[in-house]
Every structure is written in C-alpha cells, then in structure tokens.
Write an enzyme that holds these catalytic residues in place. Structure first.
Site, PDB file in Angstrom:
ATOM      1  N   HIS A  46       0.835  -1.200   0.000  1.00  9.77           N
ATOM      2  CA  HIS A  46       0.000   0.000   0.000  1.00  9.77           C
ATOM      3  C   HIS A  46       0.870   1.250   0.000  1.00  9.77           C
ATOM      4  O   HIS A  46       0.484   2.290   0.523  1.00  9.77           O
ATOM      5  CB  HIS A  46      -0.984  -0.005   1.185  1.00  9.77           C
ATOM      6  CG  HIS A  46      -2.043  -1.061   1.042  1.00  9.77           C
ATOM      7  ND1 HIS A  46      -3.170  -0.890   0.267  1.00  9.77           N
ATOM      8  CD2 HIS A  46      -2.127  -2.322   1.540  1.00  9.77           C
ATOM      9  CE1 HIS A  46      -3.911  -1.991   0.320  1.00  9.77           C
ATOM     10  NE2 HIS A  46      -3.301  -2.878   1.081  1.00  9.77           N
ATOM     11  N   SER A  79      -5.878 -20.121 -26.198  1.00 12.37           N
ATOM     12  CA  SER A  79      -5.496 -20.222 -24.789  1.00 12.37           C
ATOM     13  C   SER A  79      -5.538 -21.673 -24.347  1.00 12.37           C
ATOM     14  O   SER A  79      -6.565 -22.341 -24.503  1.00 12.37           O
ATOM     15  CB  SER A  79      -6.454 -19.394 -23.929  1.00 12.37           C
ATOM     16  OG  SER A  79      -6.398 -19.844 -22.580  1.00 12.37           O
ATOM     17  N   ASP A 183       3.580  -4.334 -11.146  1.00 12.35           N
ATOM     18  CA  ASP A 183       3.540  -5.692 -11.695  1.00 12.35           C
ATOM     19  C   ASP A 183       4.203  -5.753 -13.060  1.00 12.35           C
ATOM     20  O   ASP A 183       5.004  -6.647 -13.350  1.00 12.35           O
ATOM     21  CB  ASP A 183       2.084  -6.166 -11.848  1.00 12.35           C
ATOM     22  CG  ASP A 183       1.341  -6.152 -10.537  1.00 12.35           C
ATOM     23  OD1 ASP A 183       1.981  -5.933  -9.494  1.00 12.35           O
ATOM     24  OD2 ASP A 183       0.111  -6.350 -10.565  1.00 12.35           O
TER      25      ASP A 183
HETATM   26  P1  ADP Z   1      -3.731 -11.734 -11.281  1.00  8.33           P
HETATM   27  O1  ADP Z   1      -3.681 -11.299  -9.854  1.00  8.33           O
HETATM   28  O2  ADP Z   1      -3.333 -13.167 -11.421  1.00  8.33           O
HETATM   29  O3  ADP Z   1      -3.006 -10.810 -12.195  1.00  8.33           O
HETATM   30  P2  ADP Z   1      -6.001 -10.682 -12.715  1.00  8.33           P
HETATM   31  O4  ADP Z   1      -7.455 -10.765 -12.449  1.00  8.33           O
HETATM   32  O5  ADP Z   1      -5.370  -9.351 -12.720  1.00  8.33           O
HETATM   33  O6  ADP Z   1      -5.287 -11.676 -11.680  1.00  8.33           O
HETATM   34  O7  ADP Z   1      -5.695 -11.337 -14.147  1.00  8.33           O
HETATM   35  C1  ADP Z   1      -6.131 -12.643 -14.418  1.00  8.33           C
HETATM   36  C2  ADP Z   1      -6.614 -12.726 -15.850  1.00  8.33           C
HETATM   37  O8  ADP Z   1      -5.505 -12.675 -16.759  1.00  8.33           O
HETATM   38  C3  ADP Z   1      -7.315 -14.034 -16.146  1.00  8.33           C
HETATM   39  O9  ADP Z   1      -8.682 -13.980 -15.817  1.00  8.33           O
HETATM   40  C4  ADP Z   1      -7.089 -14.187 -17.650  1.00  8.33           C
HETATM   41  O10 ADP Z   1      -8.009 -13.421 -18.378  1.00  8.33           O
HETATM   42  C5  ADP Z   1      -5.707 -13.571 -17.843  1.00  8.33           C
HETATM   43  N1  ADP Z   1      -4.666 -14.615 -17.778  1.00  8.33           N
HETATM   44  C6  ADP Z   1      -3.660 -14.701 -16.904  1.00  8.33           C
HETATM   45  N2  ADP Z   1      -2.877 -15.785 -17.139  1.00  8.33           N
HETATM   46  C7  ADP Z   1      -3.408 -16.407 -18.208  1.00  8.33           C
HETATM   47  C8  ADP Z   1      -3.075 -17.593 -18.937  1.00  8.33           C
HETATM   48  N3  ADP Z   1      -2.040 -18.368 -18.615  1.00  8.33           N
HETATM   49  N4  ADP Z   1      -3.852 -17.920 -19.993  1.00  8.33           N
HETATM   50  C9  ADP Z   1      -4.905 -17.154 -20.336  1.00  8.33           C
HETATM   51  N5  ADP Z   1      -5.273 -16.045 -19.678  1.00  8.33           N
HETATM   52  C10 ADP Z   1      -4.550 -15.662 -18.619  1.00  8.33           C
HETATM   53 MG    MG Z   2      -3.418  -8.727 -12.350  1.00  6.52          MG
END
Ligand code: ADP
Ligand code: MG
Length: 396
Positions: A46, A79, A183
């Site tokens: 934060h 995917s 990130d």
């Molecule tokens: P995180 O904290 O993991 O970044 P987010 O909600 O920000 O979570 O992002 C997750 C989203 O990113 C998933 O719902 C998907 O749409 C996409 N994503 C992440 N990794 C993959 C993957 N290996 N294959 C396909 N989509 C992915």
């Molecule tokens: Mg994310």
C-alpha cells in the site's frame, strides 16, 4: 530449448506443452516463443499509491506466448488454460475491450498502435503457470510475454521500462483494470538473482541481490475475498485526507511519501483517529523497501526478515488489511527455525503471504508450514519456493 539462460527457472513441461499446442492448432513453419514472469512483492505494501517504494521480485512461474507472424492484420489466439481459439482484427481494436484472456493480448496490440509502434498479425498460443487471481500477477505476465512477442515480430528493440508502461496502459485502458505500475515493471525489468527496488514516484530502479543462501517462499492461503475492493478505496481515501491536512502544515507535501513520522505525530490531534492509524502504517512502510534492499545487499537476512515481520504487524494492526488465513500462514512460517521473516503480500484480505527462508531448509519449511496450515484451515493452500528470475525474455 530447456537449459538456455532464456528459460532458466521455467518449468520445461510448460514450454513443451505450449509448443505442442501451437504445432497442433497452427501447423506450419517453426514459431518463436517468449516467457514473462509473475512476481511477488517482498515489502512495501500500500505504498505505490502513496508515491513510496516497493521491492518486487520476478518468480519462476511465467506466462508463455508461442507466436508466428501472419501476412494479414488478424490476431488469432489460442489459450491452453481456457481451451479456446478466437481472433480479432488489429485495425478494429478500440478500448474498452473485455476482461477475458484475449483482451490482455489484444490490449497490448492496441497499446502498441496507440503509441505509434508497428504491429503485425500473429498466430499465438498463450499458456502459463502463474496461478490466476492469486496476487502473483498472471495478468502482467501475459501482457509482457505478449509485448515481447509483438516487439520481436516487428523488429522493435526491447525497452523494458517503455514496455512496462505499455503493459499498464493495456490493462488500464483496454482491459479496464486500474492497476499500478509495479507488476508490469517487475515482469519486464527484473534481473536474475535480484529483487527490484522501485521508486513509485520517479520510476527509478535499483537491483537488490538476494543472497544465494536465501530462498523466498510464496504461500498462497487459498482465501479469496471480495471486500478487498471497497476496503482498498477506503484506505486510499484515508491517505488522501491525511495528505491534505499535512500539506496545509508543510509546504512540499504532495503524498505520504513526503511526510516524516515526527510530522505525522505532530498533526495527530487534527486527524481522525482511524486516518492517523492508516498513515502510521504508510509512513514507515514507505521506507522499508529501501531498508530491506540495503539489508539484502549486506547479506543481513536477519534484519531483512525483521523488516518483513514489522511490515506484517503494521498491515494487520494499523492498516487492518490482513485476515485470519494470512495471520495463520505467517505465524506458522515464523515458527520454523529456518524462517527469517514473513508477511502478507498484495492488497490483503486473502491471497498470498511471503517468507524469507534459509535456502538449505526450504523443503522442510514448506512441509511443516503446509501441514500446520491444513490442520487449521480447510482451503486449497499452496507453497511455491522461488529464487529471483529475469524479466520478459525471447526464447530462441
Ligand atoms: P492476477 O492477480 O493473477 O493478475 P487478474 O485478475 O489481474 O489476476 O488477471 C487474471 C486474468 O488474466 C485471467 O482472468 C485471464 O483473463 C488472464 N490470464 C492470466 N494468465 C493467463 C493464462 N495463462 N492464460 C490465459 N489467460 C490468462
Ligand atoms: Mg493482475
């Protein structure tokens, strides 16, 4: 393919799975491949929206993009995780897109064009082993693996800082998620063996080598909380109110980054008690990443671990964003003699914690913590031992 520096730290089975899927779905000339890592933030929680410091580290879990340019302006994606093939036309991309997996890929292509960079049609397979939605930033990993692929396909020299900003733009504007820059920065710019001290105001970075004798263990509590969004907005608003009061008293205060503990204490009577407590977390936490980077550089794991413990106590008691599962996991970690320190990581209320552990004992550490956690809490917990890996890479 599996023992080059470009694939160091990445599970070879993941690379093979992605390559095999590409050959199956898009037969033809040999494709190329990129990987980009997820990340864990070692300390500085934060602090990003308070213009402070963070200390993320890229991990061995990554997104993989296998790609081959096309002669037309179509972006066709498959995917592995969603077992789905879909396509978009590059010249029809307009924000906002959607929140689905293809929007992260298409969003990067859109951001390239929006920045005036060349784009090309591609066939891509996307895969990865960053757990989705666990707080290890699978989304930034996917964005940076895509950006690395588009850069390679169009002959653009790789500029990690520019590409981190571009990935953030894709997520902010095209996917519509209002994330900070950490990130994407970690996934783009980390070096192997080093965490990355990032100044969220200036975007200046400094690598912080992690001693060889240390391992980092990411500890997923399995808890996913929905109240994180509203609590996050409350915390941001509290910080802004404190800044407004301090700015009246001191010229040059633009963010909690600019406030000292003594100034905060002197202003206490003019502040709401809850707001004061929130700021009492942020002001010292803003400096902890700098102190931890120094401790790591000096090989002082005891001091680094103590800073992590202090950070957790502050997030639990002052910022009030921890939860039963994060407290249980970090308590169990600290009970292990091989643990230097542990804290929650990410926004809070669930997700992951992180521990600094003696590398020689990391297996026993994971066994003991996981057994202890499962005896107390019925959630799908998982532990990931990590060393710092490099940012987005082209695998050739
Ligand atoms: P995180 O904290 O993991 O970044 P987010 O909600 O920000 O979570 O992002 C997750 C989203 O990113 C998933 O719902 C998907 O749409 C996409 N994503 C992440 N990794 C993959 C993957 N290996 N294959 C396909 N989509 C992915
Ligand atoms: Mg994310």
């Amino acid at each position: 393919m599996t023992d080059s520096p470009a694939t160091r730290g990445i599970d070879p089975a993941l690379l093979h799975r992605a390559a095999a899927r590409f050959a199956d779905r898009f037969p033809g000339p040999a494709p190329r491949m990129t990987v980009a890592p997820g990340r864990v933030n070692l300390i500085g929680e934060h602090t990003d929206y308070n213009d402070g410091f963070v200390l993320p580290m890229a991990i061995g879990r990554a997104a993989v993009v296998v790609f081959r340019p096309r002669a037309d302006r179509v972006l066709r994606g498959h995917s592995v995780a969603y077992d789905e093939t879909r396509e978009v036309r590059l010249d029809a991309l307009t924000p906002p897109g959607g929140h689905d997996w293809l929007s992260y890929v298409a969003g990067v292509a859109w951001a390239f064009a929006d920045e005036g960079l060349a784009t090309t049609g591609l066939d891509v397979v996307v895969d990865g082993d960053v757990p989705i939605g666990a707080g290890l930033s699978s989304s930034a990993a996917l964005e940076l693996a895509t950006a690395r692929a588009m850069a390679a396909a169009t002959g653009l020299a790789w500029d990690p800082v520019r590409m981190a900003r571009l990935g953030q733009k894709a997520e902010n504007r095209y996917v519509g998620m209002n994330c900070g820059i950490m990130d994407q920065f970690a996934s783009a710019a980390c070096e192997g063996g080093k965490a990355l001290l990032l100044d969220c105001r200036s975007l200046a970075t400094r690598p912080a080598p992690l001693p060889e004798t240390a391992a980092v263990v990411v500890m997923d509590t399995g808890a996913r909380r929905s109240l994180a969004g509203s609590a996050y907005n409350d915390r941001r608003a509290a910080c802004e109110r404190v800044v407004a009061e301090l700015a009246r008293r001191h010229a040059g205060v633009r963010a909690l980054r600019d406030v000292t503990s003594a100034q905060l204490e002197a202003a206490r009577s003019g502040l709401d008690p809850v707001d004061f407590r929130r700021a009492s977390h942020v002001v010292p936490e803003n400096r902890r990443p700098v102190e931890m980077a120094e401790a790591l550089a000096a090989g002082d794991l005891v001091r680094a671990g103590r800073l992590m413990n202090d950070s957790h106590a502050s997030l639990r008691d002052l910022y009030e964003v921890s939860c039963e599962e994060l407290d249980a996991m970090t308590d169990l970690a600290r009970q292990q003699p091989s643990c230097f320190g542990a804290r929650m990581t990410g926004a809070g209320f669930g997700g992951c914690a992180v521990a600094l552990v003696d590398a020689a004992s990391v297996g026993a550490f994971c066994d003991a913590v996981l057994a202890g956690y499962r005896a107390r809490i019925e959630l799908p917990a998982a532990l990931y031992p990590c060393r710092p890996e490099a940012g987005a890479r082209l695998v050739d």
